[in-house]
Motif scaffolding. Structure first.
Motif, short mmCIF file in Angstrom:
data_model
loop_
_atom_site.label_atom_id
_atom_site.label_comp_id
_atom_site.label_asym_id
_atom_site.label_seq_id
_atom_site.Cartn_x
_atom_site.Cartn_y
_atom_site.Cartn_z
N THR A 1 42.38 6.82 -16.52
CA THR A 1 41.64 6.98 -15.27
C THR A 1 40.17 7.21 -15.56
O THR A 1 39.29 6.64 -14.92
CB THR A 1 42.22 8.18 -14.48
OG1 THR A 1 43.59 7.91 -14.20
CG2 THR A 1 41.46 8.40 -13.20
N ASP B 1 44.04 2.20 -9.87
CA ASP B 1 44.56 3.30 -10.68
C ASP B 1 45.97 3.63 -10.23
O ASP B 1 46.17 4.26 -9.20
CB ASP B 1 43.64 4.52 -10.52
CG ASP B 1 43.96 5.60 -11.55
OD1 ASP B 1 44.93 5.41 -12.31
OD2 ASP B 1 43.24 6.60 -11.58
N GLU B 2 46.93 3.17 -11.01
CA GLU B 2 48.35 3.38 -10.67
C GLU B 2 48.61 3.14 -9.19
O GLU B 2 49.08 4.03 -8.48
CB GLU B 2 48.77 4.81 -11.04
CG GLU B 2 48.58 5.10 -12.52
CD GLU B 2 49.13 6.47 -12.88
OE1 GLU B 2 50.25 6.78 -12.42
OE2 GLU B 2 48.45 7.21 -13.61
N GLN C 1 45.12 5.97 -6.90
CA GLN C 1 46.54 6.22 -7.14
C GLN C 1 47.25 6.62 -5.85
O GLN C 1 48.32 6.14 -5.54
CB GLN C 1 46.65 7.33 -8.20
CG GLN C 1 48.07 7.77 -8.46
CD GLN C 1 48.14 8.67 -9.67
OE1 GLN C 1 47.14 8.95 -10.32
NE2 GLN C 1 49.33 9.13 -9.97
MG LIG Z 1 45.26 8.76 -14.39
#
Ligand SMILES: [Mg+2]
Ligand SMILES: Nc1ncnc2c1ncn2[C@@H]1O[C@H](COP(=O)(O)OP(=O)(O)OP(=O)(O)O)[C@@H](O)[C@H]1O
Lengths: 371, 291, 293
Positions: free
Chosen positions: C76, C204-205, C124
């Protein structure tokens, strides 16, 4: 966070803020919800009576007039020096609060610039009580007009305070002051913003001495014209007079002296212009009519030397005392207040009550019964 | 065995908490009800005496037994409006500055200072108003002076609460806007304000509640002029709490009842303001929640 | 695995440097694929703490680049360095060379907001604005100067269609985005990001909070978007990385003897197929086969 502030808690918190404020007023009601009582928000030095065993230390709690606060303070100081076992607390929350506290029996004695109204006497819970007059004082008409000496008649004062006379060189003022050089400045009227016994006595004086000119009647607050300046307490009014050129206001003698104000000689019923002094105040005391219960008014008293805006104050206590030790202490304190303490009053710009009245007051104190 | 014991205990704690919550809530309501009842009872004589004129007429003369509260109601709302108009932009600006712009070394002392200011007793502000605003700056005693003092008084608390509310905006919400190329201002408009809207209205309402009910400071600088209904901010006037603070001590009978009626009126106005605010907030939250 | 199968026959060069792709012999790289990001010796610090160091890699245009590695290795952190998201974190800073089309991203003339307009990011956790669906998508174009309602309508529809969301929400564009399901919200965030027509989308994810069906939709979406955007994705899901990405960078964290804290390093960066079938580094192999530790 949003939820926390948003839903019920939000208005609850805010209304509790209001409750906090109104609560001050209702504090008195909560204790005794059914009588006409109440207390000034933020004050309340007086508490319920202490229960000292007789012979031991005694505490007297009192509340009432701010007018005679200074008089009570010097009296208490001198009295407790001689009577170490007695403690006296005086909370100066105003005459109205004094009468209320006394009626609710939350103080041992109270002091007031005015007696109870007829209708309210019945609300005094402790039964029969005595008025003990203990001090006289002058209310000055203080000014800031660039003249050294000023004479005013009640009619002129009435018109000034009703904003009918607006400049210092008005013919009516000139007529009161033959030969004086009066400035053309505008007049600024200073009066109390808070309800007060001083306002009550001042407006009663005008009501009595200038009944046709004075239209605002009398009371602890009256309907002052919009273009008057309001000050808080005697000090607040004195401050406006001192700092405002052209100002005039009613201020008790000790505050007027403390602020080094000039004050007018006021025309009395005998037609003489008299300045407020300890002597002219005592002279007013000589010219009064006193009822059997020692209620009287020192305003507009007879006599050439009497200052006409002279106010009086009483202390009140119950005829039948419930507690022996306290009753004895009250009697001792009142006797001291009427004798030795009288000599202390001129120093603080108050005047002693006249001899004849003093004797009748002492006789009344003797009638107080203790168990 | 241990597991079931654990189970029972947590149930007890749960029930105890619920009882406590209910008791606390009822106590608050009972106290509120008691206050309303006792106050209304004692306000009743003047309402009987004056009727609706109490709220709609403009003369207030205790010696004549005439009690018209309209100028005081007007004065309360007028000064509170001035106060909010001055305080809200400043508070929001300062709160946004502290949370979004100020470097950490400046942020800490500012927060500390604000929290200190928020607890300064109102009489201090009142005296400051008398000495500085009305005398030094020559504003006299007027609606404006009172409004400014009230604004100064409520700015710290509104700022302090706003700051806390704004601070709760999740970093991810702010980054959502920034990642789209938003500037700091655009980010504030897109993420911070919508997120904090409800809390900000709450903060302003708390400030308003304080401004409406403020006694001492208002009493000192508003001028205590009677019968004033004018939009001239330089005029002297009066407000409900100021009248109560000034006149209650020496009042009796009908006069006292009239002052209590003023307090009840103030109480009701404050509750209405808060209910309206709650409604506004809930509506706006419902809209942004999409339900 | 259809389009990516062509990588199967790329010869493995054991002698190649373990870090970076230089010399890995990917024909696409050498000949026609422009480089979007070029990193050399990049490190990111949070205050005194160095979260990642020594990263050297090239991100290629219209490819999906996956960043994988154990938790806390700085994926990240590195991703946020690509669009200067660290600017908003007090104390965070980026050192080393990080070029975007040959321009130093952290150069003195470069504006962070301008950078983020071109390099979008999907987080995320879905983080739509507390506003209507329409306003969420229109926000980016609006701050970029598009005020015309007709134009905005068109952009909103196009973006929502591209994010495969249009049919689900076209009748309630005015209702709040917070009333949507998590998967819908994440697709809305993707629509919001592509509405400003960025060149690069950083993710991010993006699927960590989603069920397999929603995940599949977003993966499908990524493959569709690849022709228009360059995508960098952080994922913990090996299958996902293998399924969607063209190239994969494997990171791990190693103990920094200086301060006894763990710092992320790039272990291996190569064509995805190779990373998953025949990694050069033992640590990569251990990680992708689940023998990490
Ligand atoms: Mg992360
Ligand atoms: N804002 C921050 N301030 C200080 N340290 C941070 C911050 N964000 C991350 N770190 C630290 O940097 C290191 C790398 O964190 P990062 O979030 O980049 O890891 P990650 O690889 O994304 O992990 P995960 O897979 O769990 O998301 C960690 O040690 C973390 O504690």
């Amino acid at each position: 966070m949003q939820n926390l502030l948003m839903n019920k808690p939000c208005w609850l918190i805010a209304s509790l803020a209001v409750v906090g404020f109104t609560g001050g007023i209702s504090a008195g009601c909560k204790k005794k919800p059914d009588d006409g009582g109440g207390s000034t928000p933020g004050s309340g030095t007086a508490t319920g009576g202490a229960t000292a065993p007789s012979g031991g230390p005694v505490t007297l709690n009192a509340s009432g007039a701010t007018f005679q606060q200074a008089a009570q303070e010097v009296t208490i100081e001198a009295f407790t020096k001689a009577n170490k076992h007695i403690k006296v607390n005086y909370g100066a929350g105003g005459s109205g609060k004094g009468r209320q506290d006394f009626a609710d029996q939350v103080v041992d004695f109270a002091c007031s610039d005015a007696p109870y109204k007829e209708a309210d006497v019945g609300k005094v819970k402790g039964g029969e009580f005595f008025y003990i007059p203990n001090v006289l004082g002058a209310i000055t008409v203080s000014y800031n007009a660039g003249v050294d000496k000023l004479q005013l008649s009640p009619e002129t004062i009435a018109k000034i305070f009703q904003r009918e006379i607006k400049t210092w060189n008005d013919p009516a003022i000139a007529a009161d002051n033959p030969g004086a050089k009066l400035p053309a400045t505008g007049i600024v009227v200073a009066r109390r913003s808070d309800g007060s016994g001083t306002t009550e006595n001042f407006t009663k004086f005008l009501e009595g001495a200038a009944p046709t000119a004075w239209k605002l009647k009398s009371g602890s607050t009256v309907e002052w014209p919009v273009d008057t300046q309001a000050g808080n307490g005697n000090g607040g009014v004195a401050q406006i007079v001192k700092s405002t050129p052209g100002a005039i206001g009613y201020v008790d003698l000790s505050d007027a002296k403390a602020s080094q104000l000039k004050y007018a000689a006021v025309k009395n019923p005998a037609g003489k212009y008299v300045e407020p002094t300890a002597a002219s105040v005592t002279a007013a005391g000589d010219g009064i009519e006193v009822k059997d219960n020692l209620v009287f008014t020192a305003l507009n008293a007879k006599g050439d030397a009497a200052y006409p805006i002279t106010a009086q104050s009483w202390c009140m206590t119950y005829a039948k005392q419930a507690d022996k030790a306290k009753g004895e202490a009250i009697k001792a304190y009142f006797k001291f207040m009427l004798t030795d303490a009288q000599a202390l009053l001129p120093e603080i710009d108050f005047a002693p009550i006249p001899k004849s009245l003093q004797e009748r007051a002492l006789a009344q104190v003797d009638k107080i019964q203790t168990p | 065995m241990q597991l079931s014991e654990l189970h029972a205990r947590s149930q007890h704690a749960d029930r105890a908490f619920r009882v406590l919550a209910v008791v606390a809530a009822t106590t608050v309501l009972v106290v509120l009800a008691l206050i309303t009842v006792t106050m209304s009872k004692r306000a009743w004589p003047v309402l009987e005496h004056m009727g609706l004129d109490f709220f709609t007429s403009s003369r207030w003369s205790a010696p004549e037994g005439i009690y018209g509260a309209l100028p005081f109601i007007f004065g309360t709302l007028f000064t509170a409006t001035i106060a909010l108009a001055l305080a809200v932009p400043v508070s929001l600006g300062v709160a946004l500055f502290i949370t979004q712009v100020a470097p950490p070394w400046l942020k800490k002392p500012m927060v500390y200072l604000l929290d200190l200011l928020a607890v300064v007793p109102s009489v201090v502000f009142g005296l400051w108003g008398v000495l500085v605003l009305s005398q030094h700056f020559g504003l006299g005693r007027s609606f404006l002076t009172a409004g400014i003092i009230l604004a100064v008084m409520i700015t710290p608390i509104i700022t302090s609460l706003s700051r806390e509310v704004i601070e709760t905006t999740p970093q991810t919400d702010k980054e959502a806007a920034l990642a789209l190329g938003a500037t700091r201002w655009e980010m504030i408009g897109a993420s911070v304000l919508p997120h904090s809207k409800g809390g900000l209205v709450g903060a302003v309402m708390l400030g308003l509640g304080r401004a409406l009910g403020e006694t001492i400071a208002a009493a000192l600088v508003i001028g205590s002029a009677l019968g004033q209904i004018t939009l001239d901010p330089y005029a002297s006037g009066n407000s409900m709490p100021a009248v109560i603070a000034n006149e209650f001590g020496e009042s009796d009978g009908m006069h006292k009842s009239a002052l209590i009626a003023l307090a009840v009126t103030l109480f009701v106005i404050t509750i209405i303001v808060n209910l309206v605010a709650t409604a506004i907030v809930q509506r706006s939250m419902r809209r942004s929640r999409g339900t | 695995m259809t389009a990516d199968d062509s990588h199967d026959d790329i010869p493995v060069q054991r002698a190649a440097p373990r870090i970076g792709h230089r010399g890995s012999g990917d024909p696409q790289v050498a000949i026609d694929t422009p480089v979007v990001f070029d990193l050399e010796d990049v490190a990111v610090y949070y205050g005194a703490f160095r979260a990642v160091r020594g990263v050297a890699m090239k991100v290629l245009k219209n490819q999906i680049t996956a960043l994988i590695g154990p938790s806390g290795c700085g994926k990240t952190t590195l991703l946020r360095a690509f669009n200067r998201m660290h600017d908003v974190i007090p104390g965070a800073r980026v050192t080393g060379k990080l070029q975007y089309h040959g321009i130093d991203l952290y150069g003195p003339q470069v504006s962070a907001t301008e950078v983020r307009r071109r390099i979008g990011m999907v987080f995320q956790k879905p983080n739509p604005f507390p506003k209507s669906i329409y306003d969420n998508v229109a926000f980016g174009p609006r701050v970029n100067g598009t005020k015309n309602k007709i134009e905005l309508d068109a952009i909103v529809e196009k973006s929502l269609r591209a994010a495969a969301l249009w049919d689900e929400v076209k009748d309630r564009l005015g209702s709040s985005a917070l009333g949507m399901s998590g998967g819908q919200q994440q697709r809305l965030c993707i629509a919001r990001t592509i509405a400003v027509e960025p060149e690069v989308v950083l993710m991010d994810e993006p699927c960590s909070a989603l069920d397999p069906i929603a995940t599949a939709r977003i993966e499908e979406l990524m493959r569709e978007l690849k022709s228009r955007f360059t995508i960098v994705i952080v994922t913990h899901n090996m299958q996902q990385a293998a399924r969607v990405s063209d190239r994969t960078a494997f990171f791990t964290a190693e103990l920094d003897s200086a301060n006894d804290r763990r710092t992320g390093i790039l272990v291996e960066y190569d064509v995805t197929q190779k990373i998953f079938s025949n990694p050069s580094d033992e640590r990569t192999e251990n990680y992708i086969t689940g023998r990490f530790g």
